[in-house]
Design a protein around this motif. Structure first.
Motif, PDB file in Angstrom:
ATOM      1  N   ASP A  85       0.852  -1.193   0.000  1.00 43.62           N
ATOM      2  CA  ASP A  85       0.000   0.000   0.000  1.00 43.62           C
ATOM      3  C   ASP A  85       0.888   1.243   0.000  1.00 43.62           C
ATOM      4  O   ASP A  85       1.506   1.567   1.017  1.00 43.62           O
ATOM      5  CB  ASP A  85      -0.919  -0.018   1.222  1.00 43.62           C
ATOM      6  N   TRP A  86       0.919   1.931  -1.129  1.00 41.62           N
ATOM      7  CA  TRP A  86       1.754   3.129  -1.262  1.00 41.62           C
ATOM      8  C   TRP A  86       1.104   4.355  -0.618  1.00 41.62           C
ATOM      9  O   TRP A  86       1.771   5.353  -0.376  1.00 41.62           O
ATOM     10  CB  TRP A  86       2.022   3.428  -2.736  1.00 41.62           C
ATOM     11  N   GLU A  87      -0.194   4.308  -0.368  1.00 41.63           N
ATOM     12  CA  GLU A  87      -0.916   5.475   0.166  1.00 41.63           C
ATOM     13  C   GLU A  87      -1.058   5.456   1.677  1.00 41.63           C
ATOM     14  O   GLU A  87      -1.247   6.493   2.295  1.00 41.63           O
ATOM     15  CB  GLU A  87      -2.302   5.582  -0.480  1.00 41.63           C
ATOM     16  N   ARG A  88      -1.031   4.272   2.284  1.00 44.31           N
ATOM     17  CA  ARG A  88      -1.128   4.140   3.733  1.00 44.31           C
ATOM     18  C   ARG A  88       0.081   3.330   4.209  1.00 44.31           C
ATOM     19  O   ARG A  88      -0.020   2.122   4.416  1.00 44.31           O
ATOM     20  CB  ARG A  88      -2.446   3.473   4.120  1.00 44.31           C
ATOM     21  N   PRO A  89       1.209   4.009   4.370  1.00 42.63           N
ATOM     22  CA  PRO A  89       2.430   3.277   4.726  1.00 42.63           C
ATOM     23  C   PRO A  89       2.345   2.672   6.123  1.00 42.63           C
ATOM     24  O   PRO A  89       1.800   3.273   7.047  1.00 42.63           O
ATOM     25  CB  PRO A  89       3.512   4.352   4.659  1.00 42.63           C
ATOM     26  N   ASP A  90       2.873   1.483   6.219  1.00 40.02           N
ATOM     27  CA  ASP A  90       2.970   0.789   7.489  1.00 40.02           C
ATOM     28  C   ASP A  90       4.452   0.537   7.741  1.00 40.02           C
ATOM     29  O   ASP A  90       5.096  -0.170   6.968  1.00 40.02           O
ATOM     30  CB  ASP A  90       2.194  -0.529   7.414  1.00 40.02           C
ATOM     31  N   ARG A  91       4.974   1.122   8.789  1.00 38.62           N
ATOM     32  CA  ARG A  91       6.406   1.063   9.061  1.00 38.62           C
ATOM     33  C   ARG A  91       6.933  -0.368   9.074  1.00 38.62           C
ATOM     34  O   ARG A  91       7.934  -0.687   8.428  1.00 38.62           O
ATOM     35  CB  ARG A  91       6.726   1.765  10.374  1.00 38.62           C
ATOM     36  N   ALA A  92       6.265  -1.253   9.797  1.00 40.24           N
ATOM     37  CA  ALA A  92       6.736  -2.638   9.897  1.00 40.24           C
ATOM     38  C   ALA A  92       6.687  -3.338   8.541  1.00 40.24           C
ATOM     39  O   ALA A  92       7.617  -4.057   8.175  1.00 40.24           O
ATOM     40  CB  ALA A  92       5.915  -3.394  10.930  1.00 40.24           C
ATOM     41  N   ALA A  93       5.613  -3.128   7.792  1.00 40.99           N
ATOM     42  CA  ALA A  93       5.476  -3.779   6.486  1.00 40.99           C
ATOM     43  C   ALA A  93       6.502  -3.246   5.488  1.00 40.99           C
ATOM     44  O   ALA A  93       7.120  -4.029   4.745  1.00 40.99           O
ATOM     45  CB  ALA A  93       4.063  -3.584   5.949  1.00 40.99           C
ATOM     46  N   TRP A  94       6.701  -1.925   5.460  1.00 43.41           N
ATOM     47  CA  TRP A  94       7.677  -1.349   4.533  1.00 43.41           C
ATOM     48  C   TRP A  94       9.085  -1.832   4.884  1.00 43.41           C
ATOM     49  O   TRP A  94       9.880  -2.153   4.002  1.00 43.41           O
ATOM     50  CB  TRP A  94       7.609   0.177   4.558  1.00 43.41           C
ATOM     51  N   THR A  95       9.383  -1.895   6.166  1.00 45.20           N
ATOM     52  CA  THR A  95      10.701  -2.374   6.601  1.00 45.20           C
ATOM     53  C   THR A  95      10.887  -3.831   6.191  1.00 45.20           C
ATOM     54  O   THR A  95      11.925  -4.205   5.640  1.00 45.20           O
ATOM     55  CB  THR A  95      10.850  -2.211   8.126  1.00 45.20           C
ATOM     56  N   ALA A  96       9.882  -4.655   6.419  1.00 47.34           N
ATOM     57  CA  ALA A  96       9.967  -6.079   6.076  1.00 47.34           C
ATOM     58  C   ALA A  96      10.162  -6.282   4.575  1.00 47.34           C
ATOM     59  O   ALA A  96      10.958  -7.139   4.160  1.00 47.34           O
ATOM     60  CB  ALA A  96       8.716  -6.811   6.555  1.00 47.34           C
ATOM     61  N   ARG A  97       9.468  -5.501   3.761  1.00 46.95           N
ATOM     62  CA  ARG A  97       9.623  -5.617   2.299  1.00 46.95           C
ATOM     63  C   ARG A  97      11.040  -5.273   1.874  1.00 46.95           C
ATOM     64  O   ARG A  97      11.620  -5.926   1.015  1.00 46.95           O
ATOM     65  CB  ARG A  97       8.637  -4.696   1.578  1.00 46.95           C
ATOM     66  N   LEU A  98      11.608  -4.241   2.468  1.00 48.28           N
ATOM     67  CA  LEU A  98      12.967  -3.838   2.125  1.00 48.28           C
ATOM     68  C   LEU A  98      13.974  -4.899   2.575  1.00 48.28           C
ATOM     69  O   LEU A  98      14.872  -5.280   1.814  1.00 48.28           O
ATOM     70  CB  LEU A  98      13.292  -2.482   2.743  1.00 48.28           C
ATOM     71  N   VAL A  99      13.822  -5.407   3.761  1.00 46.91           N
ATOM     72  CA  VAL A  99      14.715  -6.445   4.263  1.00 46.91           C
ATOM     73  C   VAL A  99      14.640  -7.677   3.358  1.00 46.91           C
ATOM     74  O   VAL A  99      15.674  -8.276   3.011  1.00 46.91           O
ATOM     75  CB  VAL A  99      14.388  -6.795   5.739  1.00 46.91           C
TER      76      VAL A  99
ATOM     77  N   GLU B 251      15.106   2.551   9.121  1.00 41.56           N
ATOM     78  CA  GLU B 251      14.432   1.556   9.967  1.00 41.56           C
ATOM     79  C   GLU B 251      14.992   0.158   9.719  1.00 41.56           C
ATOM     80  O   GLU B 251      15.200  -0.619  10.641  1.00 41.56           O
ATOM     81  CB  GLU B 251      12.923   1.528   9.678  1.00 41.56           C
ATOM     82  N   ALA B 252      15.248  -0.181   8.452  1.00 40.71           N
ATOM     83  CA  ALA B 252      15.671  -1.529   8.073  1.00 40.71           C
ATOM     84  C   ALA B 252      17.170  -1.766   8.249  1.00 40.71           C
ATOM     85  O   ALA B 252      17.610  -2.919   8.284  1.00 40.71           O
ATOM     86  CB  ALA B 252      15.272  -1.807   6.625  1.00 40.71           C
ATOM     87  N   ALA B 253      17.950  -0.704   8.351  1.00 38.43           N
ATOM     88  CA  ALA B 253      19.417  -0.828   8.358  1.00 38.43           C
ATOM     89  C   ALA B 253      19.955  -1.899   9.307  1.00 38.43           C
ATOM     90  O   ALA B 253      20.793  -2.706   8.904  1.00 38.43           O
ATOM     91  CB  ALA B 253      20.058   0.531   8.642  1.00 38.43           C
ATOM     92  N   PRO B 254      19.503  -1.971  10.550  1.00 38.44           N
ATOM     93  CA  PRO B 254      20.080  -2.983  11.444  1.00 38.44           C
ATOM     94  C   PRO B 254      19.664  -4.413  11.104  1.00 38.44           C
ATOM     95  O   PRO B 254      20.209  -5.363  11.643  1.00 38.44           O
ATOM     96  CB  PRO B 254      19.573  -2.590  12.833  1.00 38.44           C
ATOM     97  N   LEU B 255      18.699  -4.576  10.184  1.00 41.16           N
ATOM     98  CA  LEU B 255      18.158  -5.903   9.874  1.00 41.16           C
ATOM     99  C   LEU B 255      18.628  -6.451   8.532  1.00 41.16           C
ATOM    100  O   LEU B 255      18.262  -7.567   8.169  1.00 41.16           O
ATOM    101  CB  LEU B 255      16.618  -5.824   9.857  1.00 41.16           C
ATOM    102  N   MET B 256      19.428  -5.686   7.796  1.00 43.74           N
ATOM    103  CA  MET B 256      19.751  -6.067   6.421  1.00 43.74           C
ATOM    104  C   MET B 256      21.060  -6.828   6.262  1.00 43.74           C
ATOM    105  O   MET B 256      21.434  -7.178   5.154  1.00 43.74           O
ATOM    106  CB  MET B 256      19.762  -4.824   5.521  1.00 43.74           C
ATOM    107  N   GLY B 257      21.770  -7.085   7.320  1.00 42.98           N
ATOM    108  CA  GLY B 257      23.019  -7.824   7.196  1.00 42.98           C
ATOM    109  C   GLY B 257      24.083  -7.017   6.476  1.00 42.98           C
ATOM    110  O   GLY B 257      24.030  -5.788   6.436  1.00 42.98           O
TER     111      GLY B 257
END
Length: 182
Positions: free
Chosen positions: A40-54, A78-84
Motif C-alpha cells: 500500500d503506497w498510500e497508507r504506509p505501514d512502518r513494519a510492512a515497509w521495513t519487512a519488504r525492504l529487508v 528503519e531496516a538498516a540494522p536488519l539487512m546484514g
C-alpha cells in the motif's frame, strides 16, 4: 563500484514514484535496478515497509546499493540494522521529518521520529533548503546521526517531479560519486 557489479534497489516514498519521477527513470536506465514494491503506497505501514525492504535485500544476488526517496529514506533507516552485510551503500534523497505535526495523518499513524542510529554502510543524503516536508536543519541532523555525507541541493523543493526533477542528471552525478567511494 560500478552499477553492473551491484543490485540497485529503488525505494520510493509515499505514493510511489510516478512515470516521470527520477527514480522511475533511473530504474528504466540502470539494468541492475529494481523497485522495492509495497502493498500500500498510500497508507504506509512502518513494519510492512521495513519487512519488504529487508526481504528485497535478502533476495539480492550481488552487493546492494539502495536509492531511496522521501519516506523510502526512513524505511532504509528503519531496516538498516536488519539487512546484514549485503548493503554496500545508500543514496538517500529528500528525507522527510516524520515527527513534524504537519505530516500527512497516514504517516503519523505508523511513524514516530526517524531512527538516529548510525547506518552500517556508506551513505549520502541529498537535502533541499526548500523541502516542504523537511527543514534543512532537520535533514542535516539526520545525516549527521546516520554518519552520512550531506549534499546541499539548494532550492530544490522535494526533489521530485513536482519540483522539476524528472531526469535529474545532477543526481546521477552524485550517485556516481557515492558508487566511486564504495
Amino acid at each position: 563500484m560500478k552499477t553492473a557489479e551491484c543490485d540497485i534497489l529503488i525505494i520510493p516514498g509515499l505514493g510511489n514514484s510516478g512515470p516521470d519521477h527520477w527514480q522511475t527513470r533511473w530504474e528504466r536506465k540502470l539494468p541492475t535496478a529494481r523497485r522495492v514494491e509495497q502493498t500500500d503506497w498510500e497508507r504506509p505501514d512502518r513494519a510492512a515497509w521495513t519487512a519488504r525492504l529487508v526481504a528485497a535485500v535478502a533476495a539480492a544476488t550481488r552487493p546492494v546499493v539502495l536509492v531511496a526517496h522521501s519516506l523510502g529514506v526512513i524505511a532504509v533507516a528503519e531496516a538498516a540494522p536488519l539487512m546484514g552485510d549485503k548493503v554496500r551503500g545508500a543514496f538517500l534523497v529528500a528525507p522527510p521529518d516524520v515527527a513534524r505535526p504537519d505530516m500527512p495523518p497516514t504517516i503519523h499513524h505508523s511513524y514516530g521520529a526517524a531512527p538516529r542510529d548510525p547506518l552500517p554502510f556508506p551513505s549520502m543524503v541529498i537535502a533541499s533548503r526548500t523541502d516542504p516536508y523537511c527543514g534543512f536543519e532537520a535533514a542535516d541532523e539526520m545525516a549527521a546521526a546516520w554518519g552520512s555525507v550531506l549534499v546541499d541541493a539548494g532550492d530544490a523543493g522535494h526533489i521530485n517531479t513536482q519540483s522539476g526533477h524528472g531526469p535529474w542528471p545532477e543526481g546521477l552525478t552524485r550517485f556516481a560519486t557515492l558508487l566511486g567511494r564504495i
